[in-house]
Design an enzyme around this catalytic site. Structure first.
Site, PDB file in Angstrom:
ATOM      1  CD  GLU A   1      -2.708  -1.447   2.421  1.00 57.78           C
ATOM      2  OE1 GLU A   1      -2.690  -0.577   3.290  1.00 57.78           O
ATOM      3  OE2 GLU A   1      -3.362  -2.492   2.523  1.00 57.78           O
TER       4      GLU A   1
ATOM      5  CD  GLU B   1      -4.628  -8.036   1.911  1.00 56.33           C
ATOM      6  OE1 GLU B   1      -5.512  -7.275   2.356  1.00 56.33           O
ATOM      7  OE2 GLU B   1      -3.421  -7.796   2.002  1.00 56.33           O
TER       8      GLU B   1
HETATM    9  O1  G3I Z   1      -5.415  -9.020  18.841  1.00 56.43           O
HETATM   10  C1  G3I Z   1      -6.056  -7.866  19.399  1.00 56.43           C
HETATM   11  C2  G3I Z   1      -6.843  -8.238  20.592  1.00 56.43           C
HETATM   12  O2  G3I Z   1      -5.972  -8.721  21.592  1.00 56.43           O
HETATM   13  C3  G3I Z   1      -7.605  -6.999  21.092  1.00 56.43           C
HETATM   14  O3  G3I Z   1      -8.422  -7.367  22.153  1.00 56.43           O
HETATM   15  C4  G3I Z   1      -8.485  -6.426  19.969  1.00 56.43           C
HETATM   16  C5  G3I Z   1      -9.191  -5.145  20.387  1.00 56.43           C
HETATM   17  O4  G3I Z   1      -9.687  -4.457  19.262  1.00 56.43           O
HETATM   18  O5  G3I Z   1      -7.643  -6.120  18.890  1.00 56.43           O
HETATM   19  C6  G3I Z   1      -6.993  -7.261  18.356  1.00 56.43           C
HETATM   20  O6  G3I Z   1      -6.186  -6.850  17.279  1.00 56.43           O
HETATM   21  C7  G3I Z   1      -6.858  -6.487  16.105  1.00 56.43           C
HETATM   22  C8  G3I Z   1      -6.367  -7.421  14.987  1.00 56.43           C
HETATM   23  O7  G3I Z   1      -6.867  -7.002  13.752  1.00 56.43           O
HETATM   24  C9  G3I Z   1      -6.770  -8.885  15.233  1.00 56.43           C
HETATM   25  O8  G3I Z   1      -8.141  -9.024  15.168  1.00 56.43           O
HETATM   26  C10 G3I Z   1      -6.484  -5.063  15.758  1.00 56.43           C
HETATM   27  O9  G3I Z   1      -7.084  -4.182  16.707  1.00 56.43           O
HETATM   28  C11 G3I Z   1      -6.951  -4.699  14.379  1.00 56.43           C
HETATM   29  O10 G3I Z   1      -6.414  -3.420  14.019  1.00 56.43           O
HETATM   30  C12 G3I Z   1      -6.412  -5.700  13.387  1.00 56.43           C
HETATM   31  O11 G3I Z   1      -6.914  -5.405  12.122  1.00 56.43           O
HETATM   32  C13 G3I Z   1      -6.217  -5.970  11.039  1.00 56.43           C
HETATM   33  C14 G3I Z   1      -5.903  -4.871  10.023  1.00 56.43           C
HETATM   34  O12 G3I Z   1      -5.275  -5.445   8.900  1.00 56.43           O
HETATM   35  C15 G3I Z   1      -5.009  -3.826  10.628  1.00 56.43           C
HETATM   36  O13 G3I Z   1      -4.625  -2.905   9.711  1.00 56.43           O
HETATM   37  C16 G3I Z   1      -7.083  -7.032  10.396  1.00 56.43           C
HETATM   38  O14 G3I Z   1      -7.229  -8.147  11.282  1.00 56.43           O
HETATM   39  C17 G3I Z   1      -6.449  -7.512   9.092  1.00 56.43           C
HETATM   40  O15 G3I Z   1      -7.359  -8.323   8.395  1.00 56.43           O
HETATM   41  C18 G3I Z   1      -6.111  -6.322   8.221  1.00 56.43           C
HETATM   42  O16 G3I Z   1      -5.462  -6.789   7.055  1.00 56.43           O
HETATM   43  C19 G3I Z   1      -5.095  -5.804   6.100  1.00 56.43           C
HETATM   44  C20 G3I Z   1      -3.889  -6.331   5.374  1.00 56.43           C
HETATM   45  O17 G3I Z   1      -2.865  -6.612   6.289  1.00 56.43           O
HETATM   46  C21 G3I Z   1      -3.413  -5.332   4.317  1.00 56.43           C
HETATM   47  N1  G3I Z   1      -4.478  -4.966   3.439  1.00 56.43           N
HETATM   48  C22 G3I Z   1      -5.699  -4.508   4.044  1.00 56.43           C
HETATM   49  C23 G3I Z   1      -6.206  -5.523   5.054  1.00 56.43           C
HETATM   50  C24 G3I Z   1      -7.477  -5.063   5.655  1.00 56.43           C
HETATM   51  O18 G3I Z   1      -7.285  -3.909   6.421  1.00 56.43           O
END
Ligand code: G3I
Length: 379
Positions: A166, A271
């Site tokens: 990105e 994705e």
């Molecule tokens: O693991 C913690 C957990 O301990 C906590 O209680 C909870 C509270 O909100 O958060 C959890 O972490 C979250 C994590 O996902 C696991 O679910 C994060 O807050 C959250 O920000 C994170 O989001 C991820 C996101 O990237 C962050 O930018 C998504 O899972 C993931 O699917 C997403 O993937 C991205 C790719 O890497 C790049 N392209 C876009 C795609 C979608 O955003």
């Protein structure tokens, strides 16, 4: 015995219904013994992403489903900088190692996600010990150190790395991230070169969303041409594929597949998921980057997807898979961003707490009609 027109029509529709049932049964039977990865084995890998929690818990039902249906895997979060390297000198290898072992055991195509990204990277990465911004050379050394350590740990085992994620803003050229601001536009060249000096065999990929956007496409094509002349080892383009029922325009998506392939890039759909919920900003009138308040109006299917929308979802997936099959000579992999609707990030983005239906398996890990329809293209 002669029959009248009404009897004829009745008999015909009964025959058609019987045929449809037989076809359904045949499909169901075929799917019992095969899997989506096997059906597409001569076309491209079919991949999925594994979340931290799923990797940690390693629930046998989930892991067996992944092993049965998919032959490519990506870690959804655990190889990102903030997870694997949260503080200087501190590395968390547990989940990443577990992931590699699981994938090796099942002979899967392994994708490393991600080396250089502006998101999910701690702020210390861009600062010195006194909290002041790093200069170009210091940040390059940090980038090289990080890539050397993680890509080095899995060198010879990792099949592909998302080297940079990105980095391009729609219609505006380079995203003004700290990587760009401190190092300059050649930060991407450096990242690819550092990845290659560390791992001589993994396929090196640039990964981004909205890859159908003509501005992004033109900018990336221009970069690839020039970068290849400079000897930058970029080998593939990852089109994330976070799509919806009516976006993007599939002809724009195709134009991008064609354009990147024409530059000699291997294509990865990295994705894939399909959003069926109302676009939040249409309701709030806010900017895309804003966060959105939950309301029932923008969460219309909390208890299940109406048949009509399920059909739209299925048709849209079929439309995309027909396109992927058309470009099968250039596409190495189609990876879904998760397994079950239950665990999709799409339930919480861009509005927290909605019920979305973007993937192949439902909340009980059962196949959805879109799975059967995609399978049917190959039966
Ligand atoms: O693991 C913690 C957990 O301990 C906590 O209680 C909870 C509270 O909100 O958060 C959890 O972490 C979250 C994590 O996902 C696991 O679910 C994060 O807050 C959250 O920000 C994170 O989001 C991820 C996101 O990237 C962050 O930018 C998504 O899972 C993931 O699917 C997403 O993937 C991205 C790719 O890497 C790049 N392209 C876009 C795609 C979608 O955003």
């Amino acid at each position: 015995m002669t029959i009248n027109r009404r009897q004829f029509l009745l008999q015909s529709s009964a025959t058609l219904a019987a045929l449809a049932t037989i076809k359904q049964r045949a499909l169901a039977k075929a799917l019992e013994i095969t899997s989506i990865k096997d059906l597409y084995k001569d076309d491209f890998y079919i991949g999925t992403a594994i979340g931290d929690r799923q990797m940690h818990e390693a629930n046998p039902k989930f892991m067996n489903l992944v092993a049965k249906e998919f032959n490519a895997v990506t870690m959804e979060n655990s190889m990102k900088w903030e997870r694997v390297h949260p503080r200087p000198g501190k590395w968390n290898w547990e989940l990443a190692d577990k992931f590699m072992d699981f994938a090796d055991k099942h002979k899967m195509f392994k994708v490393g996600h991600v080396l250089v990204w502006h998101s999910q990277v701690p702020s210390w990465v861009f600062q010195d010990e006194a909290g002041k911004p790093l200069d170009k050379n210091a940040l390059l050394a940090r980038m090289r150190g990080h890539i050397g350590k993680i890509a080095g740990r899995y060198a010879g085992r990792m099949n592909s790395w998302d080297v940079v994620n990105e980095a391009i803003d729609e219609d505006k050229g380079w995203r003004k991230s700290p990587w760009f601001n401190i190092i300059g536009p050649d930060f991407m060249d450096y990242a690819f070169n550092f990845a290659r000096e560390t791992d001589s065999s993994a396929q090196l990929v640039y990964n981004d969303y909205n890859m159908h956007n003509p501005g992004k496409r033109a900018f990336l094509v221009d970069y690839i041409r020039k970068a290849k002349k400079r000897g930058v080892p970029i080998q593939g383009v990852g089109l994330q594929g976070h799509v919806g029922l009516d976006f993007p325009d599939i002809s724009e998506f195709e134009a991008s597949l064609k354009a990147y392939a024409a530059e000699g890039m291997r294509l990865h759909i990295t994705e894939l998921d399909l959003d069926v919920l109302p676009v939040a900003w249409e309701f709030s009138g806010a900017e895309i980057s804003a966060s959105f308040e939950y309301s029932d109006k923008i969460n219309p299917y909390p208890n299940g997807l109406p048949a009509k929308v399920e059909q739209q979802l299925t048709d849209r997936y079929v439309e995309f898979f027909k396109l992927f099959l058309k470009y099968r000579d250039h596409i190495d992999r189609v990876t879904f961003w998760g397994v079950s609707d239950k665990n999709s990030w799409k339930n919480d983005f861009p509005v927290k707490g909605r019920t979305n239906y973007p993937l192949l398996f439902d909340r009980n890990f059962e196949r959805k009609p879109c799975y059967d329809a995609i399978a049917k293209l190959k039966i």
